[in-house]
Design a protein around this motif. Sequence first.
Motif, PDB file in Angstrom:
ATOM      1  N   ILE A  67      26.782  34.445  14.722  1.00 15.57           N
ATOM      2  CA  ILE A  67      27.239  34.002  13.398  1.00 15.57           C
ATOM      3  C   ILE A  67      28.756  33.842  13.379  1.00 15.57           C
ATOM      4  O   ILE A  67      29.284  32.825  12.908  1.00 15.57           O
ATOM      5  CB  ILE A  67      26.764  34.981  12.306  1.00 15.57           C
ATOM      6  CG1 ILE A  67      25.246  34.893  12.152  1.00 15.57           C
ATOM      7  CG2 ILE A  67      27.477  34.717  10.980  1.00 15.57           C
ATOM      8  CD1 ILE A  67      24.636  36.027  11.352  1.00 15.57           C
ATOM      9  N   ILE A  68      29.457  34.825  13.904  1.00 12.88           N
ATOM     10  CA  ILE A  68      30.926  34.768  13.919  1.00 12.88           C
ATOM     11  C   ILE A  68      31.405  33.623  14.810  1.00 12.88           C
ATOM     12  O   ILE A  68      32.318  32.878  14.450  1.00 12.88           O
ATOM     13  CB  ILE A  68      31.510  36.118  14.372  1.00 12.88           C
ATOM     14  CG1 ILE A  68      31.205  37.196  13.332  1.00 12.88           C
ATOM     15  CG2 ILE A  68      33.010  36.010  14.622  1.00 12.88           C
ATOM     16  CD1 ILE A  68      31.454  38.616  13.813  1.00 12.88           C
ATOM     17  N   ARG A  69      30.782  33.467  15.963  1.00 12.71           N
ATOM     18  CA  ARG A  69      31.171  32.420  16.911  1.00 12.71           C
ATOM     19  C   ARG A  69      30.966  31.028  16.321  1.00 12.71           C
ATOM     20  O   ARG A  69      31.856  30.172  16.394  1.00 12.71           O
ATOM     21  CB  ARG A  69      30.349  32.588  18.201  1.00 12.71           C
ATOM     22  CG  ARG A  69      30.988  31.996  19.423  1.00 12.71           C
ATOM     23  CD  ARG A  69      30.124  32.166  20.653  1.00 12.71           C
ATOM     24  NE  ARG A  69      28.963  31.306  20.562  1.00 12.71           N
ATOM     25  CZ  ARG A  69      27.694  31.731  20.604  1.00 12.71           C
ATOM     26  NH1 ARG A  69      27.429  32.992  20.785  1.00 12.71           N
ATOM     27  NH2 ARG A  69      26.703  30.879  20.497  1.00 12.71           N
ATOM     28  N   LEU A  87      28.877  26.586  20.781  1.00 12.41           N
ATOM     29  CA  LEU A  87      27.790  26.557  21.753  1.00 12.41           C
ATOM     30  C   LEU A  87      27.778  27.799  22.649  1.00 12.41           C
ATOM     31  O   LEU A  87      26.763  28.085  23.281  1.00 12.41           O
ATOM     32  CB  LEU A  87      27.910  25.315  22.642  1.00 12.41           C
ATOM     33  CG  LEU A  87      27.768  23.969  21.945  1.00 12.41           C
ATOM     34  CD1 LEU A  87      28.119  22.842  22.904  1.00 12.41           C
ATOM     35  CD2 LEU A  87      26.365  23.815  21.395  1.00 12.41           C
ATOM     36  N   GLY A  88      28.893  28.482  22.710  1.00 12.90           N
ATOM     37  CA  GLY A  88      28.993  29.612  23.622  1.00 12.90           C
ATOM     38  C   GLY A  88      29.189  29.142  25.054  1.00 12.90           C
ATOM     39  O   GLY A  88      28.708  29.762  25.993  1.00 12.90           O
ATOM     40  N   ALA A  90      39.399  35.161  16.744  1.00 12.81           N
ATOM     41  CA  ALA A  90      39.327  34.709  18.137  1.00 12.81           C
ATOM     42  C   ALA A  90      39.606  35.866  19.096  1.00 12.81           C
ATOM     43  O   ALA A  90      38.953  35.987  20.137  1.00 12.81           O
ATOM     44  CB  ALA A  90      40.307  33.558  18.375  1.00 12.81           C
ATOM     45  N   SER A  91      40.547  36.730  18.742  1.00 11.71           N
ATOM     46  CA  SER A  91      40.859  37.883  19.597  1.00 11.71           C
ATOM     47  C   SER A  91      39.684  38.843  19.684  1.00 11.71           C
ATOM     48  O   SER A  91      39.354  39.336  20.765  1.00 11.71           O
ATOM     49  CB  SER A  91      42.090  38.621  19.056  1.00 11.71           C
ATOM     50  OG  SER A  91      43.215  37.780  19.087  1.00 11.71           O
ATOM     51  N   GLY A  92      39.024  39.102  18.565  1.00  4.66           N
ATOM     52  CA  GLY A  92      37.855  39.977  18.568  1.00  4.66           C
ATOM     53  C   GLY A  92      36.721  39.407  19.399  1.00  4.66           C
ATOM     54  O   GLY A  92      36.084  40.127  20.182  1.00  4.66           O
ATOM     55  N   LEU A  93      36.475  38.114  19.261  1.00  4.77           N
ATOM     56  CA  LEU A  93      35.431  37.475  20.066  1.00  4.77           C
ATOM     57  C   LEU A  93      35.795  37.444  21.542  1.00  4.77           C
ATOM     58  O   LEU A  93      34.923  37.583  22.403  1.00  4.77           O
ATOM     59  CB  LEU A  93      35.168  36.049  19.576  1.00  4.77           C
ATOM     60  CG  LEU A  93      34.279  35.908  18.356  1.00  4.77           C
ATOM     61  CD1 LEU A  93      34.261  34.460  17.874  1.00  4.77           C
ATOM     62  CD2 LEU A  93      32.872  36.387  18.648  1.00  4.77           C
ATOM     63  N   PHE A  94      37.071  37.258  21.838  1.00  5.66           N
ATOM     64  CA  PHE A  94      37.511  37.267  23.224  1.00  5.66           C
ATOM     65  C   PHE A  94      37.196  38.617  23.865  1.00  5.66           C
ATOM     66  O   PHE A  94      36.723  38.686  24.996  1.00  5.66           O
ATOM     67  CB  PHE A  94      39.012  36.973  23.309  1.00  5.66           C
ATOM     68  CG  PHE A  94      39.530  36.898  24.714  1.00  5.66           C
ATOM     69  CD1 PHE A  94      39.436  35.719  25.432  1.00  5.66           C
ATOM     70  CD2 PHE A  94      40.107  38.002  25.327  1.00  5.66           C
ATOM     71  CE1 PHE A  94      39.900  35.638  26.733  1.00  5.66           C
ATOM     72  CE2 PHE A  94      40.577  37.938  26.624  1.00  5.66           C
ATOM     73  CZ  PHE A  94      40.472  36.748  27.326  1.00  5.66           C
ATOM     74  N   ILE A  95      37.430  39.689  23.134  1.00  5.46           N
ATOM     75  CA  ILE A  95      37.163  41.031  23.640  1.00  5.46           C
ATOM     76  C   ILE A  95      35.664  41.270  23.799  1.00  5.46           C
ATOM     77  O   ILE A  95      35.210  41.789  24.814  1.00  5.46           O
ATOM     78  CB  ILE A  95      37.796  42.090  22.716  1.00  5.46           C
ATOM     79  CG1 ILE A  95      39.327  42.006  22.799  1.00  5.46           C
ATOM     80  CG2 ILE A  95      37.313  43.492  23.066  1.00  5.46           C
ATOM     81  CD1 ILE A  95      40.045  42.754  21.708  1.00  5.46           C
TER      82      ILE A  95
END
Length: 140
Positions: free
Chosen positions: A21-23, A76-77, A117-122
Amino acid sequence: MRILQYLLSQRNNQADWSLLIIRVTLGAFMVHHGLGKLLNFEQYSTQFPDPIGLGPFLSLTLVVIAEFFGGIAVMLGLLTRFFLFLMIITMAVALFIVHASDPFNVKELAAVFLLIASGLFISGAGKYAIDSLILKAIKK
């Protein structure tokens, strides 16, 4: 409806659903944010800010890659961490250089994009991403 209830009831899947959802949300916002720049590329290419000395054309090109094409890839991931890295750099430059002297309400969108973006990167893309399918195929 039962399938959705089952999936949401599985403790291990909750984080992956949240990441999806976040992505997708971040990616969609970034695509929207970059679409105007892409559609008006020729007009912007001579007057785009050049905060780190690359020239307006190259700066705009990198921003369009990070925002528009990166947004699609993140939804898309696909090569998620790579494109998130580009987004992080882009939003950090926007926040700390381009909008450094602006009031907070002008730069808050860049701050929000940077933090997400930083949270998803981690965390990574999660299970429901093309990256995950590629990793499964490689491991076989």
